[in-house]
Scaffold this motif. Sequence first.
Motif, PDB file in Angstrom:
ATOM      1  N   SER A 261      55.239  37.583  26.877  1.00 56.01           N
ATOM      2  CA  SER A 261      53.904  36.986  26.713  1.00 56.01           C
ATOM      3  C   SER A 261      53.075  37.191  27.975  1.00 56.01           C
ATOM      4  CB  SER A 261      54.014  35.480  26.444  1.00 56.01           C
ATOM      5  OG  SER A 261      54.861  35.269  25.366  1.00 56.01           O
ATOM      6  N   GLU A 262      53.709  36.994  29.130  1.00 54.79           N
ATOM      7  CA  GLU A 262      53.004  37.195  30.403  1.00 54.79           C
ATOM      8  C   GLU A 262      52.484  38.622  30.521  1.00 54.79           C
ATOM      9  OE1 GLU A 262      52.375  35.303  33.301  1.00 54.79           O
ATOM     10  OE2 GLU A 262      52.713  33.635  31.899  1.00 54.79           O
ATOM     11  N   TYR A 263      53.376  39.576  30.272  1.00 60.83           N
ATOM     12  CA  TYR A 263      52.973  40.986  30.407  1.00 60.83           C
ATOM     13  C   TYR A 263      51.875  41.342  29.415  1.00 60.83           C
ATOM     14  CZ  TYR A 263      56.761  41.934  33.680  1.00 60.83           C
ATOM     15  OH  TYR A 263      57.569  41.924  34.778  1.00 60.83           O
ATOM     16  N   LYS A 264      51.983  40.768  28.205  1.00 64.20           N
ATOM     17  CA  LYS A 264      50.969  41.058  27.183  1.00 64.20           C
ATOM     18  C   LYS A 264      49.608  40.503  27.619  1.00 64.20           C
ATOM     19  CE  LYS A 264      50.374  40.769  22.172  1.00 64.20           C
ATOM     20  NZ  LYS A 264      50.956  40.273  20.921  1.00 64.20           N
ATOM     21  N   LYS A 265      49.642  39.291  28.156  1.00 65.16           N
ATOM     22  CA  LYS A 265      48.406  38.655  28.638  1.00 65.16           C
ATOM     23  C   LYS A 265      47.730  39.511  29.698  1.00 65.16           C
ATOM     24  CE  LYS A 265      49.304  33.992  28.618  1.00 65.16           C
ATOM     25  NZ  LYS A 265      49.828  32.954  29.512  1.00 65.16           N
ATOM     26  N   GLU A 266      48.545  40.157  30.511  1.00 57.62           N
ATOM     27  CA  GLU A 266      47.999  41.024  31.572  1.00 57.62           C
ATOM     28  C   GLU A 266      47.475  42.343  31.019  1.00 57.62           C
ATOM     29  OE1 GLU A 266      51.222  41.540  34.311  1.00 57.62           O
ATOM     30  OE2 GLU A 266      51.214  39.439  34.919  1.00 57.62           O
ATOM     31  N   GLY A 267      47.577  42.520  29.705  1.00 53.57           N
ATOM     32  CA  GLY A 267      47.032  43.738  29.091  1.00 53.57           C
ATOM     33  C   GLY A 267      48.042  44.853  28.867  1.00 53.57           C
TER      34      GLY A 267
END
Length: 341
Positions: A261-267
Motif C-alpha cells: 500500500s505504501e509503495y502504491k501510494k508513492e505511485g
Amino acid sequence: MVKIKTKIIKIESLNIDMSKLKEAGQAIREGKIVAFPTETVYGLGADALNEEAIKKIFLAKDRPLYDPLIVHINCLEDAMDLVEELPPIARKLGQMFWPGPLTMVMKKSKKISDIVTSGLDTVAIRVPGHPVAQALIREAKKPIVAPSANLFTHVSPTNAQHVIDDLKGKVDIIIDSGETTVGVESTVVDVTELPLKILRLGGTTLESIKKITSKIIIANENEAVQKSPGMLKKHYAPKARLILAEGKNEIMVKNILTAASEYKKEGNKVGIIASKENSDRFSDFLVKIIGNADDLETCAHNLYAQLRLLDEQRCDIIISENFEDKGMGRAIMDRLRRASN
Ligand code: AMP
Ligand code: MG
C-alpha cells in the motif's frame, strides 16, 4: 555486437523430429551456439572443446569470463575423459541422480580448456534429463557447455519465449520445446573433498542427497563465491526491485499489505508473488500465484515465468512471499534472496 540471424526450431519433447535435431547438432559441431531446453531451465550450448564457440556464449549473454560453465554430457562414463579422477562418491551420486538436476564439480582433465572453468582446476559436469538435451548432445557427438540462456544476472528462462526475449539476434538457433519442468537451475555440489559442499541449491534437494551420504554441507556465502565465482549475490533478478517479505504467514501477509500500500501510494506499480492460499488477500495489487505453499515443486516450476510476467507488466516493485526453507523451497528462497539483494 553485430546482430545475427536466429533460427527458431520447434521440437516436441516426446516426439523428437530427428532431422531438425540433426541440424542443431551439426550447428554445435560447426562452432555455432544453440539454445535448448533442459529439465531445469533453457541452456545456451556450444561445443565444450571449441574455445572460439565458447567465447560466443560469453559475448551473447554479456557474461563475464570469471563465471565458469557447466559441461553437459550423456552418461556417467562420458565424464571419464573430462576429469582427472571420478571420486567414488561422484560415481554413486551420478548413478543415483543422473540424468537429472545435479551438477558435480570435479578435478578437470587436460581436455577441458581454461575458458570453460574460468581458470579453476575443477570442472562442473551434469547429465541433463530432458530428452531434447540428451538427443542434442548425442547428435553433436561432443560435450556441450551450457549456461542458462538468459542475459547475465537476469531471471533464467523456463520457456523458449524467455530465450527469444533475451537472446534473439545474438544466437544461431533457439530450440522451442515448450516449458521446462523443474524451473530452477541444477544443484551444484563440489565432490573434490569431504564433506561434499553444495555451492548452489537447486533442482536436486539436500534432503534427497542426504539419503545417499550424510557427509554433505551447504557452503557458506564466502566459500561459494570463492569456489564458484559466478555465485554473485545479485543474480537471478527481475528488472523491477524485488523485496522478499519476512515473517510467518499471518504476519507476512500483513507486512506485504502494508508495504505494498505504501509503495502504491508513492505511485509505484506493485506486483506480488503469492501462494494460492494467500492470493485473495492481495487483490488490490497485481498478483501472480506460483502454487500452493506446501507444493514447493510447483512453486519452483512457476517462479521465474511469473517474475518475468511482472516485469513485462512493468512493475516498479515486486514483493514476494517467503516460502518454507526445505526441499525445493531452499532453491526458491536462495533465488529470491539473491534477486532481492
Ligand atoms: P549457469 O549455468 O549460468 O546456471 O551457472 C553455472 C554455475 O555453475 C555457476 O554458478 C558457476 O559458478 C558454477 N560452476 C561452473 N563451473 C564450476 C566450477 N568448475 N567450480 C565451481 N562452480 C562452477
Ligand atoms: Mg545462469
